[in-house]
Design a protein around this motif. Sequence first.
Motif, short mmCIF file in Angstrom:
data_model
loop_
_atom_site.label_atom_id
_atom_site.label_comp_id
_atom_site.label_asym_id
_atom_site.label_seq_id
_atom_site.Cartn_x
_atom_site.Cartn_y
_atom_site.Cartn_z
N CYS A 45 0.81 -1.22 0.00
CA CYS A 45 0.00 0.00 0.00
C CYS A 45 0.84 1.27 0.00
CB CYS A 45 -0.99 0.00 1.16
SG CYS A 45 -0.23 -0.05 2.79
N GLY A 46 2.14 1.13 0.20
CA GLY A 46 3.03 2.29 0.14
C GLY A 46 3.73 2.42 -1.21
N GLY A 47 3.43 1.48 -2.13
CA GLY A 47 3.99 1.55 -3.46
C GLY A 47 5.28 0.77 -3.67
N THR A 48 5.72 0.01 -2.66
CA THR A 48 6.94 -0.78 -2.79
C THR A 48 6.61 -2.12 -3.45
OG1 THR A 48 7.87 0.22 -0.80
CG2 THR A 48 8.85 -1.86 -1.53
N ILE A 49 7.36 -2.45 -4.50
CA ILE A 49 7.19 -3.74 -5.17
C ILE A 49 7.97 -4.77 -4.38
CG2 ILE A 49 7.65 -5.04 -7.28
CD1 ILE A 49 7.23 -2.38 -8.80
N ARG A 50 7.33 -5.90 -4.12
CA ARG A 50 7.93 -6.94 -3.29
C ARG A 50 7.82 -8.31 -3.96
NH1 ARG A 50 8.44 -5.05 2.19
NH2 ARG A 50 7.44 -3.04 2.44
N ASN A 51 8.75 -9.18 -3.60
CA ASN A 51 8.74 -10.57 -4.05
C ASN A 51 8.92 -11.45 -2.83
OD1 ASN A 51 8.80 -10.63 -7.09
ND2 ASN A 51 10.48 -9.21 -6.68
N GLU A 52 8.10 -12.49 -2.73
CA GLU A 52 8.24 -13.48 -1.67
C GLU A 52 8.25 -14.85 -2.31
OE1 GLU A 52 4.96 -13.02 1.05
OE2 GLU A 52 5.72 -11.13 1.83
N LYS A 53 9.00 -15.76 -1.71
CA LYS A 53 9.08 -17.13 -2.20
C LYS A 53 8.99 -18.05 -0.99
CE LYS A 53 12.00 -18.04 -5.47
NZ LYS A 53 13.24 -18.38 -6.23
N ALA A 54 8.21 -19.12 -1.12
CA ALA A 54 8.07 -20.10 -0.04
C ALA A 54 7.98 -21.50 -0.64
CB ALA A 54 6.83 -19.82 0.80
N VAL A 55 8.37 -22.48 0.16
CA VAL A 55 8.14 -23.88 -0.19
C VAL A 55 6.75 -24.21 0.34
CG1 VAL A 55 8.88 -26.26 0.19
CG2 VAL A 55 10.58 -24.45 -0.05
N ASN A 56 5.91 -24.74 -0.53
CA ASN A 56 4.53 -25.02 -0.16
C ASN A 56 4.31 -26.52 0.00
OD1 ASN A 56 1.55 -25.63 -1.35
ND2 ASN A 56 1.59 -23.78 -0.11
N PHE A 57 3.74 -26.91 1.15
CA PHE A 57 3.29 -28.28 1.38
C PHE A 57 1.77 -28.23 1.40
CE2 PHE A 57 6.87 -30.39 4.10
CZ PHE A 57 7.83 -29.86 3.28
N GLN A 58 1.12 -29.13 0.70
CA GLN A 58 -0.34 -29.20 0.78
C GLN A 58 -0.72 -30.51 1.47
OE1 GLN A 58 -3.20 -30.11 -2.56
NE2 GLN A 58 -3.49 -27.89 -2.37
N LEU A 59 -1.48 -30.39 2.56
CA LEU A 59 -1.97 -31.55 3.30
C LEU A 59 -3.41 -31.81 2.89
CD1 LEU A 59 -0.69 -30.76 6.91
CD2 LEU A 59 0.56 -31.76 4.98
N TRP A 60 -3.77 -33.08 2.75
CA TRP A 60 -5.11 -33.45 2.31
C TRP A 60 -5.56 -34.70 3.05
CZ3 TRP A 60 -6.43 -37.62 -1.30
CH2 TRP A 60 -7.76 -37.57 -1.73
N ASN A 61 -6.82 -34.71 3.44
CA ASN A 61 -7.42 -35.87 4.07
C ASN A 61 -8.33 -36.56 3.08
OD1 ASN A 61 -6.27 -35.09 6.51
ND2 ASN A 61 -8.05 -33.89 7.06
#
Length: 154
Positions: A45-61
């Motif tokens: 909201c302040g106009g800064t461009i950002r990049n984030e990266k994460a390892v994603n685990f998906q759990l399912w029943n």
Amino acid sequence: MKLSKIKELLPTLQNVEFQLENGAFVPEYFHVTEIGIVTKHFIDCGGTIRNEKAVNFQLWNADDFEHRLKPAKLLHIINLSEEKLGIEDSEIEVEYQNDTIGKYDLDFNGEVFILKNKKTACLANEACGIPKEKFKTLPTESNNSCCTTESGCC
């Protein structure tokens, strides 16, 4: 928790268990249906461009009540995903469907993995003009809104 940490912990465990912060456990017959890289490219909201990266685990029943994911099998899936996808040592984000699909940070309490509730935050508090003490109060807990029309952040 970073991917390297879960890889370090798995060989020391008899079972892989996940618990929500409210104390409820993910059913022991869960599956890890995906491991991947999630990237987020956005502007705050302040106009800064950002990049984030994460390892994603998906759990399912599933209705596969006899299924039990053992630590060695999860470690194999992680190693395969690193090899095939080029996954780096990033923070882990877990997707798990409770009432809706939730995203959680991952922690370990010495016995089980904890799915920690994620929270939203203003990343441009200087641009919003919000005093630091206001960040400790949710907007619903006071009559003040997060941003004013003059702040230029919302």
